[in-house]
Design an enzyme around this catalytic site. Sequence first.
Site, PDB file in Angstrom:
ATOM      1  N   ASP A 261       0.879  -1.121  -0.119  1.00 17.88           N
ATOM      2  CA  ASP A 261       0.081   0.002  -0.038  1.00 17.88           C
ATOM      3  C   ASP A 261       1.004   1.182   0.196  1.00 17.88           C
ATOM      4  O   ASP A 261       1.494   1.750   1.128  1.00 17.88           O
ATOM      5  CB  ASP A 261      -0.858  -0.146   1.051  1.00 17.88           C
ATOM      6  CG  ASP A 261      -1.840   1.201   1.249  1.00 17.88           C
ATOM      7  OD1 ASP A 261      -1.277   2.095   0.665  1.00 17.88           O
ATOM      8  OD2 ASP A 261      -2.771   1.055   2.103  1.00 17.88           O
TER       9      ASP A 261
ATOM     10  N   GLN B 151       0.897   6.445   1.150  1.00 25.34           N
ATOM     11  CA  GLN B 151       1.674   7.537   1.799  1.00 25.34           C
ATOM     12  C   GLN B 151       2.928   7.509   1.478  1.00 25.34           C
ATOM     13  O   GLN B 151       3.660   8.641   1.993  1.00 25.34           O
ATOM     14  CB  GLN B 151       1.378   7.292   3.187  1.00 25.34           C
ATOM     15  CG  GLN B 151       0.151   7.463   3.838  1.00 25.34           C
ATOM     16  CD  GLN B 151      -0.577   8.872   3.664  1.00 25.34           C
ATOM     17  OE1 GLN B 151       0.102   9.835   3.576  1.00 25.34           O
ATOM     18  NE2 GLN B 151      -1.768   8.756   3.910  1.00 25.34           N
TER      19      GLN B 151
ATOM     20  N   LYS C  77      -3.333  11.882  -3.329  1.00 25.26           N
ATOM     21  CA  LYS C  77      -2.540  12.048  -2.195  1.00 25.26           C
ATOM     22  C   LYS C  77      -1.224  12.574  -2.710  1.00 25.26           C
ATOM     23  O   LYS C  77      -0.345  13.416  -2.177  1.00 25.26           O
ATOM     24  CB  LYS C  77      -2.218  10.786  -1.620  1.00 25.26           C
ATOM     25  CG  LYS C  77      -3.585  10.732  -0.626  1.00 25.26           C
ATOM     26  CD  LYS C  77      -3.086   9.378   0.343  1.00 25.26           C
ATOM     27  CE  LYS C  77      -4.256   8.718   0.908  1.00 25.26           C
ATOM     28  NZ  LYS C  77      -5.262   9.736   1.775  1.00 25.26           N
TER      29      LYS C  77
HETATM   30  N1  7TS Z   1      -3.748   3.375   2.521  1.00 31.49           N
HETATM   31  C1  7TS Z   1      -3.284   4.664   3.270  1.00 31.49           C
HETATM   32  C2  7TS Z   1      -1.881   4.107   4.029  1.00 31.49           C
HETATM   33  C3  7TS Z   1      -3.828   5.625   3.396  1.00 31.49           C
HETATM   34  O1  7TS Z   1      -3.243   6.600   3.952  1.00 31.49           O
HETATM   35  C4  7TS Z   1      -5.145   5.791   2.857  1.00 31.49           C
HETATM   36  C5  7TS Z   1      -5.886   7.248   2.937  1.00 31.49           C
HETATM   37  C6  7TS Z   1      -5.799   4.984   2.040  1.00 31.49           C
HETATM   38  C7  7TS Z   1      -4.774   3.728   1.828  1.00 31.49           C
HETATM   39  C8  7TS Z   1      -6.966   5.308   1.174  1.00 31.49           C
HETATM   40  O2  7TS Z   1      -6.782   5.792   0.050  1.00 31.49           O
HETATM   41  P1  7TS Z   1      -7.983   6.315  -0.794  1.00 31.49           P
HETATM   42  O3  7TS Z   1      -7.456   7.254  -1.506  1.00 31.49           O
HETATM   43  O4  7TS Z   1      -8.348   4.977  -1.638  1.00 31.49           O
HETATM   44  O5  7TS Z   1      -9.114   6.785   0.300  1.00 31.49           O
HETATM   45  N2  7TS Z   1      -5.474   7.935   4.073  1.00 31.49           N
HETATM   46  C9  7TS Z   1      -6.181   9.049   4.570  1.00 31.49           C
HETATM   47  C10 7TS Z   1      -5.729   9.731   5.810  1.00 31.49           C
HETATM   48  O6  7TS Z   1      -4.750   9.385   6.320  1.00 31.49           O
HETATM   49  N3  7TS Z   1      -6.632  10.556   5.907  1.00 31.49           N
HETATM   50  O7  7TS Z   1      -7.504  10.613   5.157  1.00 31.49           O
HETATM   51  C11 7TS Z   1      -7.297   9.469   4.312  1.00 31.49           C
END
Ligand code: 7TS
Length: 419
Positions: free
Chosen positions: A213, A216, A239
Amino acid sequence: MPVTDPTRPDAPPATLDVARVRAEFPILAETINGRPLAYLDNAATGQKPRATIDAVRRYYETTNANVHRGVHSLSVAATDAYEGARDRVRRFLGAADIREIIFTRGTTESINLVAQAYGRPRLGPGDEILITHLEHHSNIVPWQLLCEQTGATLRVLPIDDRGALVVDRLDDLLTERTRIVAVGHVSNALGTVNPIDAIIERARAAGAVTVIDGAQAAPHGPVDVQELGCDFYALSAHKMFGPTGVGVLYGRRDLLEAMPPYQGGGEMIKSVTFDGTVYNALPHKFEAGTPNIAGVVGLGATIEYLESLGWDAIEAHERHLLDDATEKLGTLPGVRLIGTAPEKIAVVSFVVEGIHPHDVGTILDHEGVAIRTGHHCAQPVMDFFDVPATARASFALYNTTDEIDALVQGLQRVMEVFG
Ligand code: 7TS
Protein backbone atom coordinates in the site's frame (compact mmCIF):
# COMPACT_ATOMS: atom_id res chain seq x y z
CA MET A 1 19.58 18.22 5.00
CA PRO A 2 20.68 19.21 1.50
CA VAL A 3 21.38 16.32 -0.81
CA THR A 4 24.21 16.18 -3.33
CA ASP A 5 23.86 14.44 -6.64
CA PRO A 6 26.26 11.43 -6.47
CA THR A 7 26.77 11.54 -10.23
CA ARG A 8 27.83 15.19 -9.98
CA PRO A 9 29.72 15.48 -6.68
CA ASP A 10 30.72 19.09 -7.40
CA ALA A 11 27.17 20.19 -8.09
CA PRO A 12 25.50 22.37 -5.45
CA PRO A 13 23.12 20.56 -3.08
CA ALA A 14 19.59 20.23 -4.39
CA THR A 15 17.35 22.83 -2.80
CA LEU A 16 13.71 23.59 -3.26
CA ASP A 17 12.60 27.14 -3.98
CA VAL A 18 9.59 26.84 -1.69
CA ALA A 19 8.20 30.32 -2.40
CA ARG A 20 8.14 29.48 -6.10
CA VAL A 21 6.56 26.09 -5.42
CA ARG A 22 3.86 27.69 -3.25
CA ALA A 23 3.01 30.14 -6.01
CA GLU A 24 2.15 27.13 -8.20
CA PHE A 25 -0.54 25.92 -5.76
CA PRO A 26 -3.40 28.47 -5.97
CA ILE A 27 -5.26 27.24 -2.88
CA LEU A 28 -2.31 28.06 -0.62
CA ALA A 29 -3.11 31.77 -1.08
CA GLU A 30 -6.51 31.31 0.58
CA THR A 31 -7.26 32.72 4.01
CA ILE A 32 -9.20 30.62 6.52
CA ASN A 33 -11.07 32.38 9.32
CA GLY A 34 -9.16 35.53 8.42
CA ARG A 35 -5.77 33.83 8.78
CA PRO A 36 -3.36 32.62 6.09
CA LEU A 37 -4.02 28.95 5.44
CA ALA A 38 -1.41 26.59 6.92
CA TYR A 39 -2.40 23.34 5.22
CA LEU A 40 -0.94 20.50 7.29
CA ASP A 41 -3.39 17.75 6.30
CA ASN A 42 -1.48 16.38 3.36
CA ALA A 43 -1.79 12.73 4.38
CA ALA A 44 -5.56 13.09 3.83
CA THR A 45 -5.15 14.71 0.42
CA GLY A 46 -2.59 16.88 -1.30
CA GLN A 47 -3.27 20.29 -2.84
CA LYS A 48 -3.11 20.64 -6.61
CA PRO A 49 -0.52 22.55 -8.63
CA ARG A 50 -1.50 24.75 -11.54
CA ALA A 51 0.09 22.18 -13.89
CA THR A 52 -2.51 19.62 -12.81
CA ILE A 53 -5.46 21.99 -12.80
CA ASP A 54 -4.49 23.33 -16.23
CA ALA A 55 -3.99 19.86 -17.70
CA VAL A 56 -7.49 18.81 -16.60
CA ARG A 57 -9.04 22.04 -17.90
CA ARG A 58 -7.10 21.84 -21.17
CA TYR A 59 -8.16 18.23 -21.61
CA TYR A 60 -11.85 19.15 -21.30
CA GLU A 61 -11.47 22.29 -23.42
CA THR A 62 -9.53 20.75 -26.29
CA THR A 63 -9.37 16.95 -26.21
CA ASN A 64 -12.43 15.45 -24.52
CA ALA A 65 -13.71 12.25 -26.16
CA ASN A 66 -14.01 8.65 -25.08
CA VAL A 67 -10.89 6.50 -25.24
CA HIS A 68 -10.00 3.30 -27.13
CA ARG A 69 -13.07 3.32 -29.34
CA GLY A 70 -13.26 6.09 -31.88
CA VAL A 71 -11.40 6.57 -35.14
CA HIS A 72 -12.16 10.29 -35.04
CA SER A 73 -9.35 12.67 -34.22
CA LEU A 74 -10.51 13.69 -30.76
CA SER A 75 -10.88 10.11 -29.63
CA VAL A 76 -7.38 9.33 -30.87
CA ALA A 77 -6.01 12.40 -29.06
CA ALA A 78 -7.84 11.48 -25.84
CA THR A 79 -6.50 7.91 -26.08
CA ASP A 80 -2.97 9.20 -26.66
CA ALA A 81 -3.22 11.50 -23.65
CA TYR A 82 -4.60 8.70 -21.45
CA GLU A 83 -2.04 6.12 -22.55
CA GLY A 84 0.76 8.71 -22.38
CA ALA A 85 -0.08 9.22 -18.71
CA ARG A 86 0.04 5.46 -18.20
CA ASP A 87 3.60 5.41 -19.49
CA ARG A 88 4.56 8.27 -17.18
CA VAL A 89 3.16 6.32 -14.23
CA ARG A 90 5.04 3.23 -15.42
CA ARG A 91 8.30 5.16 -15.28
CA PHE A 92 7.44 6.68 -11.87
CA LEU A 93 7.00 3.16 -10.50
CA GLY A 94 9.94 1.65 -12.37
CA ALA A 95 7.70 -0.98 -13.96
CA ALA A 96 8.98 -2.88 -16.97
CA ASP A 97 5.80 -3.02 -18.99
CA ILE A 98 2.95 -0.58 -19.57
CA ARG A 99 0.49 -3.49 -19.31
CA GLU A 100 1.36 -3.73 -15.63
CA ILE A 101 -0.22 -0.33 -14.85
CA ILE A 102 -3.95 -0.47 -14.11
CA PHE A 103 -5.94 2.71 -13.45
CA THR A 104 -8.45 2.45 -10.59
CA ARG A 105 -10.40 4.86 -8.38
CA GLY A 106 -7.70 4.90 -5.75
CA THR A 107 -5.63 2.81 -3.36
CA THR A 108 -8.79 1.39 -1.82
CA GLU A 109 -10.02 0.03 -5.12
CA SER A 110 -6.56 -1.21 -6.08
CA ILE A 111 -6.30 -3.33 -2.91
CA ASN A 112 -9.86 -4.64 -3.26
CA LEU A 113 -9.04 -5.59 -6.85
CA VAL A 114 -6.10 -7.73 -5.71
CA ALA A 115 -8.10 -9.29 -2.87
CA GLN A 116 -10.98 -10.26 -5.14
CA ALA A 117 -9.27 -11.05 -8.45
CA TYR A 118 -6.07 -12.59 -7.11
CA GLY A 119 -7.06 -13.83 -3.66
CA ARG A 120 -10.62 -15.04 -3.96
CA PRO A 121 -10.09 -17.76 -6.58
CA ARG A 122 -6.89 -18.98 -4.93
CA LEU A 123 -7.27 -18.95 -1.16
CA GLY A 124 -9.06 -21.46 1.02
CA PRO A 125 -9.34 -22.65 4.61
CA GLY A 126 -5.93 -22.96 6.27
CA ASP A 127 -4.35 -20.31 4.05
CA GLU A 128 -3.04 -17.20 5.75
CA ILE A 129 -2.85 -13.51 4.91
CA LEU A 130 -0.28 -11.46 6.80
CA ILE A 131 -0.81 -7.73 7.34
CA THR A 132 0.62 -5.39 10.00
CA HIS A 133 -0.70 -3.51 13.00
CA LEU A 134 0.05 -0.21 11.22
CA GLU A 135 -2.34 -0.59 8.30
CA HIS A 136 -4.98 1.84 7.12
CA HIS A 137 -8.45 0.26 7.13
CA SER A 138 -8.13 0.00 3.32
CA ASN A 139 -5.40 -2.57 3.84
CA ILE A 140 -7.31 -4.45 6.56
CA VAL A 141 -10.97 -4.71 5.60
CA PRO A 142 -10.52 -6.07 2.03
CA TRP A 143 -8.47 -8.92 3.56
CA GLN A 144 -11.07 -9.53 6.27
CA LEU A 145 -13.71 -9.79 3.54
CA LEU A 146 -11.48 -12.21 1.65
CA CYS A 147 -11.05 -14.31 4.81
CA GLU A 148 -14.83 -14.45 5.26
CA GLN A 149 -15.25 -15.49 1.62
CA THR A 150 -12.53 -18.14 1.53
CA GLY A 151 -12.03 -19.36 5.09
CA ALA A 152 -8.46 -18.01 5.13
CA THR A 153 -6.99 -16.57 8.36
CA LEU A 154 -5.65 -13.05 8.96
CA ARG A 155 -2.35 -12.69 10.84
CA VAL A 156 -0.93 -9.40 12.09
CA LEU A 157 2.72 -8.36 12.41
CA PRO A 158 2.96 -6.33 15.65
CA ILE A 159 4.50 -2.91 16.32
CA ASP A 160 6.64 -1.65 19.18
CA ASP A 161 6.03 1.36 21.40
CA ARG A 162 7.71 3.69 18.91
CA GLY A 163 5.33 2.59 16.16
CA ALA A 164 7.88 0.52 14.24
CA LEU A 165 7.14 -2.98 12.96
CA VAL A 166 8.62 -5.85 14.95
CA VAL A 167 10.16 -7.45 11.88
CA ASP A 168 11.71 -10.30 13.90
CA ARG A 169 8.22 -11.67 14.41
CA LEU A 170 8.22 -12.64 10.73
CA ASP A 171 10.13 -15.71 11.94
CA ASP A 172 6.97 -17.17 13.40
CA LEU A 173 4.22 -15.26 11.52
CA LEU A 174 5.43 -16.05 8.02
CA THR A 175 4.71 -19.73 7.40
CA GLU A 176 4.31 -22.09 4.49
CA ARG A 177 0.59 -21.30 4.74
CA THR A 178 1.11 -17.56 4.13
CA ARG A 179 -0.25 -16.80 0.68
CA ILE A 180 -0.42 -12.98 0.73
CA VAL A 181 1.64 -10.39 2.63
CA ALA A 182 0.03 -6.92 2.49
CA VAL A 183 2.03 -4.05 4.02
CA GLY A 184 1.88 -0.29 3.93
CA HIS A 185 5.02 1.43 2.64
CA VAL A 186 4.48 4.40 4.98
CA SER A 187 2.00 4.58 7.88
CA ASN A 188 -0.61 7.30 7.45
CA ALA A 189 -1.26 7.58 11.18
CA LEU A 190 2.36 7.80 12.37
CA GLY A 191 4.60 8.36 9.34
CA THR A 192 6.66 5.21 10.02
CA VAL A 193 8.55 4.07 6.92
CA ASN A 194 8.39 0.29 6.90
CA PRO A 195 11.33 -1.88 5.80
CA ILE A 196 9.33 -3.20 2.88
CA ASP A 197 12.39 -4.38 0.96
CA ALA A 198 13.30 -6.79 3.76
CA ILE A 199 9.67 -7.85 4.22
CA ILE A 200 9.23 -8.47 0.48
CA GLU A 201 12.39 -10.55 0.40
CA ARG A 202 11.25 -12.69 3.33
CA ALA A 203 7.73 -13.05 1.90
CA ARG A 204 9.05 -14.10 -1.50
CA ALA A 205 11.35 -16.67 0.08
CA ALA A 206 8.28 -18.06 1.85
CA GLY A 207 6.40 -18.24 -1.46
CA ALA A 208 3.87 -15.50 -0.60
CA VAL A 209 2.65 -12.77 -2.93
CA THR A 210 3.32 -9.20 -1.74
CA VAL A 211 0.92 -6.26 -1.91
CA ILE A 212 2.32 -2.85 -0.98
CA ASP A 213 0.00 0.00 0.00
CA GLY A 214 1.97 2.96 -1.32
CA ALA A 215 -0.67 5.64 -0.68
CA GLN A 216 1.55 7.55 1.76
CA ALA A 217 4.85 6.90 0.01
CA ALA A 218 4.03 8.07 -3.52
CA PRO A 219 3.63 11.77 -2.57
CA HIS A 220 7.22 11.80 -1.35
CA GLY A 221 9.09 10.15 -4.19
CA PRO A 222 9.20 7.54 -6.92
CA VAL A 223 9.62 3.86 -6.18
CA ASP A 224 11.18 1.04 -8.16
CA VAL A 225 8.87 -1.93 -8.11
CA GLN A 226 11.40 -4.08 -9.97
CA GLU A 227 14.13 -3.36 -7.45
CA LEU A 228 11.70 -3.90 -4.57
CA GLY A 229 10.51 -7.14 -6.15
CA CYS A 230 6.92 -6.64 -4.97
CA ASP A 231 4.04 -8.27 -6.83
CA PHE A 232 1.48 -5.46 -6.42
CA TYR A 233 1.83 -1.77 -5.51
CA ALA A 234 -1.16 0.55 -4.94
CA LEU A 235 -1.38 4.34 -4.83
CA SER A 236 -3.86 7.25 -5.00
CA ALA A 237 -3.38 10.21 -7.35
CA HIS A 238 -5.05 12.69 -4.99
CA LYS A 239 -2.49 12.18 -2.24
CA MET A 240 0.34 12.94 -4.64
CA PHE A 241 -1.20 16.29 -5.68
CA GLY A 242 -3.14 14.84 -8.60
CA PRO A 243 -6.90 14.67 -9.15
CA THR A 244 -9.32 12.81 -6.89
CA GLY A 245 -10.97 9.62 -8.13
CA VAL A 246 -7.87 8.13 -9.74
CA GLY A 247 -5.55 5.46 -8.45
CA VAL A 248 -3.02 3.02 -9.73
CA LEU A 249 -2.43 -0.66 -9.28
CA TYR A 250 0.91 -1.97 -10.42
CA GLY A 251 0.80 -5.75 -10.81
CA ARG A 252 3.35 -8.23 -12.07
CA ARG A 253 2.32 -9.14 -15.58
CA ASP A 254 2.24 -12.91 -15.18
CA LEU A 255 0.01 -12.57 -12.12
CA LEU A 256 -2.33 -10.09 -13.82
CA GLU A 257 -2.55 -12.32 -16.90
CA ALA A 258 -3.64 -15.24 -14.74
CA MET A 259 -6.27 -13.26 -12.81
CA PRO A 260 -9.94 -13.04 -13.84
CA PRO A 261 -11.42 -9.56 -14.35
CA TYR A 262 -12.50 -7.61 -11.27
CA GLN A 263 -15.54 -5.97 -12.87
CA GLY A 264 -17.40 -6.65 -16.09
CA GLY A 265 -18.55 -4.11 -18.66
CA GLY A 266 -17.37 -2.13 -21.65
CA GLU A 267 -13.65 -1.68 -22.39
CA MET A 268 -12.64 -4.90 -20.65
CA ILE A 269 -13.86 -7.26 -23.40
CA LYS A 270 -12.65 -8.41 -26.81
CA SER A 271 -15.95 -9.96 -27.87
CA VAL A 272 -19.29 -10.67 -26.24
CA THR A 273 -21.96 -13.17 -27.18
CA PHE A 274 -24.69 -14.65 -25.02
CA ASP A 275 -22.68 -17.85 -25.02
CA GLY A 276 -19.61 -16.26 -23.57
CA THR A 277 -17.21 -13.35 -23.48
CA VAL A 278 -13.56 -13.07 -24.39
CA TYR A 279 -11.74 -10.64 -22.14
CA ASN A 280 -9.56 -7.83 -23.39
CA ALA A 281 -5.78 -7.85 -23.03
CA LEU A 282 -3.95 -6.16 -20.17
CA PRO A 283 -4.31 -3.54 -18.83
CA HIS A 284 -7.82 -3.05 -20.24
CA LYS A 285 -9.08 -6.31 -18.74
CA PHE A 286 -9.12 -4.53 -15.37
CA GLU A 287 -10.52 -1.19 -16.54
CA ALA A 288 -14.23 -1.84 -17.09
CA GLY A 289 -16.29 1.14 -18.21
CA THR A 290 -15.25 4.64 -19.21
CA PRO A 291 -12.30 5.55 -17.00
CA ASN A 292 -11.56 8.88 -15.33
CA ILE A 293 -9.73 10.11 -18.42
CA ALA A 294 -9.28 13.71 -17.30
CA GLY A 295 -8.08 12.52 -13.90
CA VAL A 296 -5.50 10.21 -15.42
CA VAL A 297 -4.27 13.00 -17.73
CA GLY A 298 -4.06 15.24 -14.65
CA LEU A 299 -2.02 12.61 -12.81
CA GLY A 300 0.44 12.44 -15.70
CA ALA A 301 0.86 16.23 -15.61
CA THR A 302 1.31 16.12 -11.82
CA ILE A 303 4.15 13.61 -12.02
CA GLU A 304 5.81 15.68 -14.74
CA TYR A 305 5.60 18.76 -12.51
CA LEU A 306 7.00 16.98 -9.45
CA GLU A 307 9.87 15.54 -11.50
CA SER A 308 10.72 19.05 -12.75
CA LEU A 309 11.35 20.10 -9.12
CA GLY A 310 13.66 17.18 -8.40
CA TRP A 311 12.86 14.44 -5.88
CA ASP A 312 16.12 14.93 -3.96
CA ALA A 313 15.24 18.55 -3.29
CA ILE A 314 11.70 17.62 -2.23
CA GLU A 315 12.97 14.91 0.08
CA ALA A 316 15.55 17.18 1.70
CA HIS A 317 12.95 19.89 2.33
CA GLU A 318 10.45 17.45 3.82
CA ARG A 319 13.13 15.97 6.07
CA HIS A 320 13.84 19.48 7.36
CA LEU A 321 10.13 20.05 8.03
CA LEU A 322 9.78 16.77 9.94
CA ASP A 323 12.88 17.47 12.05
CA ASP A 324 11.68 21.01 12.81
CA ALA A 325 8.16 19.88 13.78
CA THR A 326 9.43 16.95 15.86
CA GLU A 327 11.76 19.22 17.80
CA LYS A 328 9.24 22.02 18.35
CA LEU A 329 6.27 19.80 19.27
CA GLY A 330 8.45 17.36 21.19
CA THR A 331 9.52 20.09 23.61
CA LEU A 332 6.07 21.68 24.00
CA PRO A 333 4.78 21.01 27.55
CA GLY A 334 1.66 18.84 27.56
CA VAL A 335 2.25 17.48 24.06
CA ARG A 336 3.00 13.76 23.64
CA LEU A 337 4.20 12.52 20.28
CA ILE A 338 2.64 9.24 19.16
CA GLY A 339 4.92 7.35 16.78
CA THR A 340 8.63 7.98 17.11
CA ALA A 341 10.08 5.26 14.90
CA PRO A 342 13.64 5.88 13.71
CA GLU A 343 12.52 5.74 10.07
CA LYS A 344 9.78 8.31 9.56
CA ILE A 345 8.57 10.82 7.00
CA ALA A 346 6.21 13.76 6.80
CA VAL A 347 3.84 13.00 9.71
CA VAL A 348 3.71 14.13 13.34
CA SER A 349 0.90 12.55 15.37
CA PHE A 350 0.33 13.79 18.89
CA VAL A 351 -2.04 14.19 21.79
CA VAL A 352 -2.34 17.18 24.11
CA GLU A 353 -2.71 16.17 27.73
CA GLY A 354 -6.29 16.46 28.98
CA ILE A 355 -7.66 17.96 25.73
CA HIS A 356 -9.58 15.96 23.15
CA PRO A 357 -7.93 15.98 19.70
CA HIS A 358 -11.15 17.30 18.13
CA ASP A 359 -10.97 20.38 20.37
CA VAL A 360 -7.33 20.80 19.37
CA GLY A 361 -8.31 20.62 15.68
CA THR A 362 -11.17 23.10 16.09
CA ILE A 363 -9.07 25.76 17.81
CA LEU A 364 -6.28 25.29 15.28
CA ASP A 365 -8.80 25.80 12.48
CA HIS A 366 -9.72 29.17 14.00
CA GLU A 367 -6.05 30.03 13.62
CA GLY A 368 -6.02 28.96 9.95
CA VAL A 369 -4.11 25.74 10.67
CA ALA A 370 -5.60 22.63 9.00
CA ILE A 371 -4.68 19.31 10.59
CA ARG A 372 -6.59 16.05 10.86
CA THR A 373 -7.89 14.73 14.14
CA GLY A 374 -9.43 11.32 14.68
CA HIS A 375 -8.41 7.72 14.27
CA HIS A 376 -7.10 8.31 10.73
CA CYS A 377 -8.79 5.11 9.52
CA ALA A 378 -6.17 3.21 11.50
CA GLN A 379 -8.11 2.25 14.63
CA PRO A 380 -5.79 -0.65 15.57
CA VAL A 381 -2.94 1.88 15.83
CA MET A 382 -5.04 4.04 18.18
CA ASP A 383 -5.91 0.96 20.25
CA PHE A 384 -2.24 0.02 20.52
CA PHE A 385 -1.34 3.45 21.93
CA ASP A 386 -4.50 3.42 24.05
CA VAL A 387 -5.82 6.72 22.67
CA PRO A 388 -9.19 7.24 20.98
CA ALA A 389 -7.69 9.61 18.46
CA THR A 390 -4.66 11.78 17.74
CA ALA A 391 -4.03 15.16 16.19
CA ARG A 392 -1.95 14.73 13.04
CA ALA A 393 0.08 17.30 11.16
CA SER A 394 1.30 15.98 7.82
CA PHE A 395 3.69 17.77 5.52
CA ALA A 396 4.26 18.21 1.81
CA LEU A 397 6.76 19.89 -0.45
CA TYR A 398 5.07 23.30 -0.20
CA ASN A 399 4.97 23.55 3.59
CA THR A 400 7.25 25.90 5.51
CA THR A 401 8.73 26.17 8.98
CA ASP A 402 6.58 29.31 9.40
CA GLU A 403 3.54 27.04 9.12
CA ILE A 404 5.00 24.78 11.79
CA ASP A 405 5.42 27.89 13.96
CA ALA A 406 1.74 28.70 13.30
CA LEU A 407 0.90 25.18 14.49
CA VAL A 408 2.96 25.66 17.66
CA GLN A 409 1.36 29.05 18.37
CA GLY A 410 -2.04 27.51 17.71
CA LEU A 411 -1.29 24.77 20.24
CA GLN A 412 -0.28 27.39 22.79
CA ARG A 413 -3.68 29.01 22.17
CA VAL A 414 -5.37 25.61 22.65
CA MET A 415 -3.71 25.31 26.05
CA GLU A 416 -4.76 28.85 27.01
CA VAL A 417 -8.38 28.08 26.12
CA PHE A 418 -8.56 24.64 27.73
CA GLY A 419 -5.64 24.77 30.17
N1 7TS B 1 -3.80 3.48 2.48
C1 7TS B 1 -3.21 4.44 3.21
C2 7TS B 1 -1.88 4.19 3.84
C3 7TS B 1 -3.83 5.68 3.34
O1 7TS B 1 -3.25 6.64 4.04
C4 7TS B 1 -5.10 5.90 2.73
C5 7TS B 1 -5.86 7.17 2.92
C6 7TS B 1 -5.63 4.87 1.96
C7 7TS B 1 -4.97 3.66 1.86
C8 7TS B 1 -6.91 5.02 1.21
O2 7TS B 1 -6.71 5.87 0.12
P1 7TS B 1 -7.93 6.27 -0.83
O3 7TS B 1 -7.36 7.31 -1.72
O4 7TS B 1 -8.33 5.04 -1.56
O5 7TS B 1 -9.01 6.79 0.07
N2 7TS B 1 -5.52 7.88 4.09
C9 7TS B 1 -6.18 8.95 4.60
C10 7TS B 1 -5.71 9.64 5.70
O6 7TS B 1 -4.70 9.39 6.33
N3 7TS B 1 -6.56 10.66 5.97
O7 7TS B 1 -7.55 10.63 5.07
C11 7TS B 1 -7.32 9.57 4.21
